[in-house]
Write a protein that holds these residues in place. Structure first.
Motif, PDB file in Angstrom:
ATOM      1  N   ASP A   1       0.671  -1.196   0.578  1.00  0.00           N
ATOM      2  CA  ASP A   1      -0.035  -0.128  -0.490  1.00  0.00           C
ATOM      3  C   ASP A   1       1.167   1.604   0.105  1.00  0.00           C
ATOM      4  N   GLY A   2       0.197   2.186  -1.104  1.00  0.00           N
ATOM      5  CA  GLY A   2       1.240   3.663  -0.885  1.00  0.00           C
ATOM      6  C   GLY A   2       2.305   3.304  -2.221  1.00  0.00           C
TER       7      GLY A   2
ATOM      8  N   ASN B   1       2.876   2.727  -5.916  1.00  0.00           N
ATOM      9  CA  ASN B   1       2.572   3.275  -6.682  1.00  0.00           C
ATOM     10  C   ASN B   1       3.043   3.227  -8.113  1.00  0.00           C
TER      11      ASN B   1
ATOM     12  N   LYS C   1       2.809   6.573   3.137  1.00  0.00           N
ATOM     13  CA  LYS C   1       1.809   5.340   3.245  1.00  0.00           C
ATOM     14  C   LYS C   1       2.407   4.165   3.901  1.00  0.00           C
TER      15      LYS C   1
END
Length: 68
Positions: A28-29, A31, A50
């Protein structure tokens, strides 16, 4: 968004590349994660609110590679 380049030892093939990119992209976080096998590096675009660089290094280590 932030960008970090992490040196990773032990990556030798396209399977290694896919493993590292997949593991990091699943966090999560994160990209984008892009491995450069010639330089033994992965460049990660991520949201530092995150996920931390240490968390990414831990994830790399968990799948069997050695982050620097």
């Amino acid at each position: 968004m932030s960008e970090e380049t992490i040196e990773v030892q032990g990556m030798t093939c396209k399977h290694c590349k896919a493993s590292v990119e997949g593991a990091l992209s699943g966090l999560d976080g994160v990209n984008k994660a892009e491995v450069n096998l010639d330089k033994n590096q992965v460049t990660v675009d991520f949201d530092d609110d995150k996920v931390t660089v240490q968390k990414m290094k831990d994830e790399i280590e968990d799948i069997g590679f050695e982050p620097k």
